[in-house]
Motif scaffolding. Structure first.
Motif, PDB file in Angstrom:
ATOM      1  N   ASP A 246      13.875  14.651 -49.568  1.00  0.00           N
ATOM      2  CA  ASP A 246      13.153  15.633 -50.385  1.00  0.00           C
ATOM      3  C   ASP A 246      11.749  15.866 -49.837  1.00  0.00           C
ATOM      4  N   VAL A 247      11.110  14.813 -49.351  1.00  0.00           N
ATOM      5  CA  VAL A 247       9.811  14.971 -48.700  1.00  0.00           C
ATOM      6  C   VAL A 247       9.979  15.784 -47.413  1.00  0.00           C
ATOM      7  N   GLN A 248      11.025  15.470 -46.661  1.00  0.00           N
ATOM      8  CA  GLN A 248      11.280  16.149 -45.392  1.00  0.00           C
ATOM      9  C   GLN A 248      11.477  17.648 -45.583  1.00  0.00           C
ATOM     10  N   ALA A 249      12.235  18.017 -46.620  1.00  0.00           N
ATOM     11  CA  ALA A 249      12.547  19.435 -46.838  1.00  0.00           C
ATOM     12  C   ALA A 249      11.289  20.263 -47.107  1.00  0.00           C
ATOM     13  N   TRP A 250      10.290  19.647 -47.728  1.00  0.00           N
ATOM     14  CA  TRP A 250       9.073  20.378 -48.082  1.00  0.00           C
ATOM     15  C   TRP A 250       8.067  20.403 -46.938  1.00  0.00           C
ATOM     16  N   GLU A 251       8.012  19.340 -46.119  1.00  0.00           N
ATOM     17  CA  GLU A 251       6.936  19.212 -45.146  1.00  0.00           C
ATOM     18  C   GLU A 251       7.300  19.622 -43.726  1.00  0.00           C
ATOM     19  N   TYR A 252       8.608  19.733 -43.398  1.00  0.00           N
ATOM     20  CA  TYR A 252       8.966  19.738 -41.976  1.00  0.00           C
ATOM     21  C   TYR A 252       8.639  21.041 -41.255  1.00  0.00           C
ATOM     22  N   GLN A 253       8.460  22.146 -41.959  1.00  0.00           N
ATOM     23  CA  GLN A 253       8.082  23.379 -41.283  1.00  0.00           C
ATOM     24  C   GLN A 253       6.561  23.518 -41.295  1.00  0.00           C
ATOM     25  N   ALA A 260       8.027  11.905 -44.120  1.00  0.00           N
ATOM     26  CA  ALA A 260       9.398  11.641 -44.543  1.00  0.00           C
ATOM     27  C   ALA A 260      10.089  10.627 -43.659  1.00  0.00           C
ATOM     28  N   LYS A 261       9.531  10.357 -42.490  1.00  0.00           N
ATOM     29  CA  LYS A 261      10.136   9.418 -41.545  1.00  0.00           C
ATOM     30  C   LYS A 261       9.224   8.228 -41.237  1.00  0.00           C
ATOM     31  N   SER A 262       7.933   8.372 -41.418  1.00  0.00           N
ATOM     32  CA  SER A 262       6.998   7.391 -40.870  1.00  0.00           C
ATOM     33  C   SER A 262       6.838   6.143 -41.717  1.00  0.00           C
ATOM     34  N   PHE A 263       7.476   6.053 -42.884  1.00  0.00           N
ATOM     35  CA  PHE A 263       7.269   4.894 -43.756  1.00  0.00           C
ATOM     36  C   PHE A 263       8.017   3.668 -43.272  1.00  0.00           C
ATOM     37  N   ALA A 264       9.113   3.828 -42.517  1.00  0.00           N
ATOM     38  CA  ALA A 264       9.837   2.662 -41.997  1.00  0.00           C
ATOM     39  C   ALA A 264      10.936   3.093 -41.038  1.00  0.00           C
ATOM     40  N   THR A 265      11.118   2.300 -39.988  1.00  0.00           N
ATOM     41  CA  THR A 265      12.257   2.388 -39.077  1.00  0.00           C
ATOM     42  C   THR A 265      12.690   0.959 -38.796  1.00  0.00           C
TER      43      THR A 265
END
Length: 435
Positions: A246-253, A260-265
């Motif tokens: 949901d974070v990715q959908a709003w921020e990625y453009q 949306a990705k940087s919190f953990a891998t």
């Protein structure tokens, strides 16, 4: 098949209890990592069955010399960057010496045995200091499925089959298997909202990927020819690139993934070497009819013959209710590394093609590895079609995305007739509530 020698003999046996036939770490594997034995500090080790061999201890005991000794000497600090920088020669020499020390009938057994630690009592660490982390988007079926959810008329953008797509990830939040992952807060904009909101992500997802560890680097401004790209790959691991959809959908453009990705891998903690994987090299899957051929800087005859890896990939889920009832984990997906559209060599060659300098310990993610069927989906976004079709568990629970207390476990197996199977160890993490 290039790179095969006596270390791949399926008849090779080890004196280490339980190593023969071990699902992940028989003597034919010998993966490298950094662990902290109970009550002790972190140090470099090699996985053998259910044990870890203390490599600096082996050097101090005079058990490794010459090129093998040089390899271990580069591991003196609790990170393998110096070892990765040495390249294939010392790495192969160390592999050969370790087989001598661990094989059945080895005369050095008495000296080696005190250097073994039970893996269950060791805390895994990241195997190297990660200077830079790049996540690619090389899974064709994932890219197509996700694209279809958002762009039914044009699932793949025009560039996808011409250029390996990637973005620069956050190295500081890469963590080893077993460390919990905190649900992130973030800015989202639900469809029925007139303004964005800030709060816990409600569409938390996993991504099934391979990690690629970079060995020797290249000088700034000097590309890496694809025919030599393999010399810069030090090994592979499993990688879960957690995603707040949901974070990715709003921020990625317009600039792509960010918070949306940087919190953990999460990574599996063992580096499985190219030498161990030599029996499992294979030709990449044929490109669909009509697809463009790679441009010359991404094309190499040997890479066309054996640039891919035959690796079975599994994702399972446990929930608090499944664990309380003693029920087995629920399988979410079974995929195959051969579903990647671009090879590791192509990713390395492309990354350096503009002159970017790669460094020992840099990490690549392949991108989500999904197959053409829903049972092979490498993320919940695909498996549930964006949350529309829930996954039903044996407890009667449903999952569209991950809930607090859920644990995702990635695993992998390499199998080929005439060779001993090897694995990667687990890549697992439990989801904690957002702060």
């Amino acid at each position: 098949m290039a790179g095969l020698d006596h270390t791949h003999d399926p008849g090779l046996r080890s004196w280490v209890p339980g190593a023969d036939g071990h699902a992940d770490f028989p003597i034919q594997n010998l993966a490298f990592g950094v662990v902290a034995p109970s009550g002790e500090g972190p140090r470099a080790g090699v996985a053998i069955g259910a044990f870890v061999l203390d490599l600096p201890g082996a050097l101090a005991a005079g058990l490794v010399e010459g090129e093998a000794g040089r390899a271990v000497a580069a591991m003196r600090e609790p990170a393998l960057n110096g070892f990765l920088a040495l390249g294939a020669g010392p790495r192969r020499a160390l592999r050969l010496r370790l087989v001598e020390l661990l094989r059945e009938g080895a005369p050095e057994r008495g000296a080696v045995e005190p250097l073994l630690h039970p893996a269950a009592s060791c805390t895994p660490h990241l195997p190297a200091r990660i200077g830079d982390y790049t996540d690619f988007y090389a899974g064709l079926h994932h890219a197509t499925s996700v694209g279809r959810l958002f762009r039914p008329d044009e699932p793949l953008l025009a560039n996808y089959k011409h250029v390996p797509i990637g973005y620069h990830g956050r190295a500081s939040s890469v963590i080893p298997s077993g460390q919990p992952v905190r649900r992130p807060n973030g800015q989202t904009k639900p469809r029925d909202a007139t303004a964005p909101l800030f709060g816990p992500s409600r569409r938390l997802d996993y991504e099934l990927e391979l990690g690629i560890w970079i060995g020797p680097g290249n000088a700034l401004g000097e590309p890496i020819p694809i025919g030599r790209a393999g010399e810069h790959v030090a090994g592979f691991c499993l990688l879960n690139d957690w995603s707040a959809r949901d974070v990715q959908a709003w921020e990625y453009q317009p600039l792509g993934p960010f918070l949306a990705k940087s919190f953990a891998t999460t990574l599996s903690p063992w580096i499985v070497t190219p030498e161990a994987l030599a029996p499992f090299r294979t030709a990449p899957a044929p490109r669909p009819e009509g697809d463009p051929q790679p441009l010359p800087y991404l094309d190499d005859p040997r890479d066309r013959e054996e640039g891919a890896l035959a690796i079975d990939l599994d994702v399972v889920l446990t929930t608090p209710a499944l664990r309380e009832r003693g029920l087995p984990p629920h399988r979410l997906a079974r995929s195959d590394a051969r579903h990647l559209y671009w090879t590791a060599a192509q990713l390395v060659a492309h990354h350096a093609s503009g002159g970017c300098n790669l460094r020992p310990g840099d990490l690549f993610g392949t991108g989500t590895i999904s197959g053409p069927d829903r049972a092979q989906a490498g993320s919940l976004l695909e498996a549930t079609e964006g949350g529309r079709i829930p996954i039903r568990l044996d407890t009667g629970e449903e999952r569209r995305f991950l809930e607090d207390g859920d644990e995702v476990i990635l695993s992998a197996r390499c199998r080929r007739e005439g060779f001993a199977p090897i694995g990667f160890g687990e890549c697992r993490a439990v989801i904690l509530p957002a702060l």
